[in-house]
Scaffold this motif. Structure first.
Motif, PDB file in Angstrom:
ATOM      1  N   ASP A  50       3.812  -1.529   6.156  1.00  0.00           N
ATOM      2  CA  ASP A  50       2.710  -1.238   7.081  1.00  0.00           C
ATOM      3  C   ASP A  50       1.591  -0.437   6.424  1.00  0.00           C
ATOM      4  OD1 ASP A  50       4.078   1.140   6.826  1.00  0.00           O
ATOM      5  OD2 ASP A  50       4.416   1.436   8.976  1.00  0.00           O
ATOM      6  N   GLU A  51       1.525  -0.470   5.091  1.00  0.00           N
ATOM      7  CA  GLU A  51       0.482   0.230   4.348  1.00  0.00           C
ATOM      8  C   GLU A  51      -0.414  -0.766   3.604  1.00  0.00           C
ATOM      9  OE1 GLU A  51       2.847   4.389   3.309  1.00  0.00           O
ATOM     10  OE2 GLU A  51       2.795   2.784   1.815  1.00  0.00           O
ATOM     11  N   ARG A  52      -1.672  -0.349   3.382  1.00  0.00           N
ATOM     12  CA  ARG A  52      -2.624  -1.188   2.651  1.00  0.00           C
ATOM     13  C   ARG A  52      -3.424  -0.319   1.677  1.00  0.00           C
ATOM     14  NH1 ARG A  52       0.407  -3.649   5.171  1.00  0.00           N
ATOM     15  NH2 ARG A  52       0.067  -5.232   6.792  1.00  0.00           N
ATOM     16  N   LEU A  53      -3.609  -0.821   0.461  1.00  0.00           N
ATOM     17  CA  LEU A  53      -4.431  -0.158  -0.544  1.00  0.00           C
ATOM     18  C   LEU A  53      -5.900  -0.508  -0.305  1.00  0.00           C
ATOM     19  CD1 LEU A  53      -2.409  -1.432  -3.646  1.00  0.00           C
ATOM     20  CD2 LEU A  53      -1.966   0.686  -2.413  1.00  0.00           C
ATOM     21  N   ASN A  54      -6.790   0.481  -0.366  1.00  0.00           N
ATOM     22  CA  ASN A  54      -8.198   0.113  -0.267  1.00  0.00           C
ATOM     23  C   ASN A  54      -8.725  -0.288  -1.648  1.00  0.00           C
ATOM     24  OD1 ASN A  54      -8.652   2.617  -1.546  1.00  0.00           O
ATOM     25  ND2 ASN A  54     -10.415   3.099  -0.270  1.00  0.00           N
ATOM     26  N   LYS A  55      -9.923  -0.846  -1.700  1.00  0.00           N
ATOM     27  CA  LYS A  55     -10.440  -1.414  -2.948  1.00  0.00           C
ATOM     28  C   LYS A  55     -10.591  -0.368  -4.039  1.00  0.00           C
ATOM     29  CE  LYS A  55     -12.824  -5.345  -0.836  1.00  0.00           C
ATOM     30  NZ  LYS A  55     -14.133  -6.029  -0.621  1.00  0.00           N
ATOM     31  N   GLU A  56     -11.043   0.820  -3.670  1.00  0.00           N
ATOM     32  CA  GLU A  56     -11.200   1.887  -4.659  1.00  0.00           C
ATOM     33  C   GLU A  56      -9.860   2.264  -5.274  1.00  0.00           C
ATOM     34  OE1 GLU A  56     -13.228   6.352  -5.024  1.00  0.00           O
ATOM     35  OE2 GLU A  56     -12.703   5.524  -3.055  1.00  0.00           O
ATOM     36  N   LEU A  57      -8.814   2.294  -4.462  1.00  0.00           N
ATOM     37  CA  LEU A  57      -7.487   2.621  -4.969  1.00  0.00           C
ATOM     38  C   LEU A  57      -6.973   1.536  -5.901  1.00  0.00           C
ATOM     39  CD1 LEU A  57      -4.984   4.367  -5.081  1.00  0.00           C
ATOM     40  CD2 LEU A  57      -4.231   3.360  -2.922  1.00  0.00           C
ATOM     41  N   CYS A  58      -7.215   0.281  -5.579  1.00  0.00           N
ATOM     42  CA  CYS A  58      -6.792  -0.825  -6.455  1.00  0.00           C
ATOM     43  C   CYS A  58      -7.380  -0.656  -7.853  1.00  0.00           C
ATOM     44  CB  CYS A  58      -7.219  -2.166  -5.870  1.00  0.00           C
ATOM     45  SG  CYS A  58      -6.335  -2.637  -4.364  1.00  0.00           S
ATOM     46  N   LYS A  59      -8.659  -0.299  -7.919  1.00  0.00           N
ATOM     47  CA  LYS A  59      -9.304  -0.089  -9.222  1.00  0.00           C
ATOM     48  C   LYS A  59      -8.723   1.127  -9.924  1.00  0.00           C
ATOM     49  CE  LYS A  59     -13.657  -2.236  -7.768  1.00  0.00           C
ATOM     50  NZ  LYS A  59     -15.095  -2.022  -7.484  1.00  0.00           N
ATOM     51  N   SER A  60      -8.408   2.173  -9.160  1.00  0.00           N
ATOM     52  CA  SER A  60      -7.817   3.383  -9.745  1.00  0.00           C
ATOM     53  C   SER A  60      -6.451   3.098 -10.356  1.00  0.00           C
ATOM     54  CB  SER A  60      -7.684   4.473  -8.679  1.00  0.00           C
ATOM     55  OG  SER A  60      -8.930   4.866  -8.185  1.00  0.00           O
ATOM     56  N   VAL A  61      -5.654   2.276  -9.666  1.00  0.00           N
ATOM     57  CA  VAL A  61      -4.333   1.903 -10.182  1.00  0.00           C
ATOM     58  C   VAL A  61      -4.472   1.142 -11.501  1.00  0.00           C
ATOM     59  CG1 VAL A  61      -2.305   0.455  -9.775  1.00  0.00           C
ATOM     60  CG2 VAL A  61      -3.202   1.893  -7.925  1.00  0.00           C
ATOM     61  N   GLU A  62      -5.390   0.208 -11.552  1.00  0.00           N
ATOM     62  CA  GLU A  62      -5.598  -0.570 -12.774  1.00  0.00           C
ATOM     63  C   GLU A  62      -5.984   0.341 -13.940  1.00  0.00           C
ATOM     64  OE1 GLU A  62      -8.432  -3.607 -11.977  1.00  0.00           O
ATOM     65  OE2 GLU A  62      -7.150  -4.670 -10.549  1.00  0.00           O
ATOM     66  N   ARG A  63      -6.868   1.296 -13.688  1.00  0.00           N
ATOM     67  CA  ARG A  63      -7.287   2.221 -14.761  1.00  0.00           C
ATOM     68  C   ARG A  63      -6.130   3.109 -15.200  1.00  0.00           C
ATOM     69  NH1 ARG A  63     -12.034   2.688 -11.478  1.00  0.00           N
ATOM     70  NH2 ARG A  63     -11.208   4.618 -10.581  1.00  0.00           N
ATOM     71  N   ALA A  64      -5.349   3.595 -14.235  1.00  0.00           N
ATOM     72  CA  ALA A  64      -4.239   4.493 -14.562  1.00  0.00           C
ATOM     73  C   ALA A  64      -3.187   3.800 -15.417  1.00  0.00           C
ATOM     74  CB  ALA A  64      -3.610   5.023 -13.280  1.00  0.00           C
TER      75      ALA A  64
END
Length: 250
Positions: A84-98
């Motif tokens: 029941d959780e969703r990643l927002n677009k900014e978080l998706c980019k943060s994960v990729e960078r991390a």
């Protein structure tokens, strides 16, 4: 796509499964479902949308489910996401960078909760910060309910947030209430924790004050008051269930 697996625990999540998988695929093609015995279309839908599904029988232990997932992760990194959780677009980019840095760190994510159609800013469901992204070999989970990760790596907060769509209705809240209070009481009893009627009320009263005043639940209006009262009841019942186990064991 990046070198990370998104792990999702499920049981009868057909209403959420497609959306959460498609959301996870914004980060990686490695989506792992740990199912505990769904009787609806969860598994079929997950496989149809490209997720890998593994099965572990439910034994009232959330940490065990999360640790079981690690046995099936084939990437260097693992990101835990609830159905029941969703990643927002900014978080998706943060994960990729991390993940691209490949340094030994664990990453903490801000989570905003939506319940009964309302986004909460205070009290029981105020935004919190949850560790969710780890190197696969660096993490283990503990506690049967309200489980938490154990990881020695430095914590770093990622940009972006998770939107948590919890409690779509009161029947769902009551179902989780029954499940979580029972698991907590059984686990506490096995660990040697003991209580009394006065202690149960004391913990419940403090829990209410903490949520309504210290965490400013009253600022969420009527629903903030309702959720603070619910937290009183939740705390009281889990201790009463522990007391019940004590008396049966005497």
């Amino acid at each position: 796509m990046v070198n990370v697996s998104v792990v999702i625990l499920t049981k009868n999540e057909e209403a959420n499964i497609v959306d959460v998988i498609e959301n996870a695929k914004q980060v990686t093609s490695h989506v792992l479902i740990v199912d505990s015995g769904s009787t609806d279309k969860t598994v079929d839908l997950a496989e149809a949308h490209g997720a890998k599904v593994v099965y572990r029988a439910w034994d009232n232990d959330f940490a065990a489910q999360r640790n079981f997932a690690l046995e099936h992760v084939t990437t260097e990194w693992v990101l835990y996401l609830d159905a029941d959780e969703r990643l927002n677009k900014e978080l998706c980019k943060s994960v990729e960078r991390a993940v691209a840095t490949s340094v030994d760190k664990q990453y903490v994510i801000k989570r905003k909760s939506v319940a009964f159609g309302k986004e909460f800013n205070y009290g029981v469901l105020k935004p919190d910060f949850v560790p969710r992204l780890f190197k696969e070999s660096h993490v283990q989970w503990v506690n049967k309910v309200h489980e938490r990760p154990e990881c020695g790596d430095e914590k770093v907060v990622l940009d972006g947030f998770i939107k948590h769509y919890t409690y779509s209705g009161w029947s769902q809240w009551l179902k989780k209430f029954e499940q979580y209070t029972t698991i907590w009481a059984e686990d506490a009893y096995l660990r040697g924790k003991r209580t009394s009627l006065s202690t149960a009320f004391g913990h419940a009263f403090f829990a209410f004050i903490q949520m309504i005043i210290l965490k400013k639940g009253i600022l969420d209006g009527g629903m903030g008051l309702v959720m603070s009262c619910n937290h009183f009841f939740y705390t009281l019942i889990k201790y009463l269930k522990l007391l019940e186990l004590q008396r049966k064991g005497e």
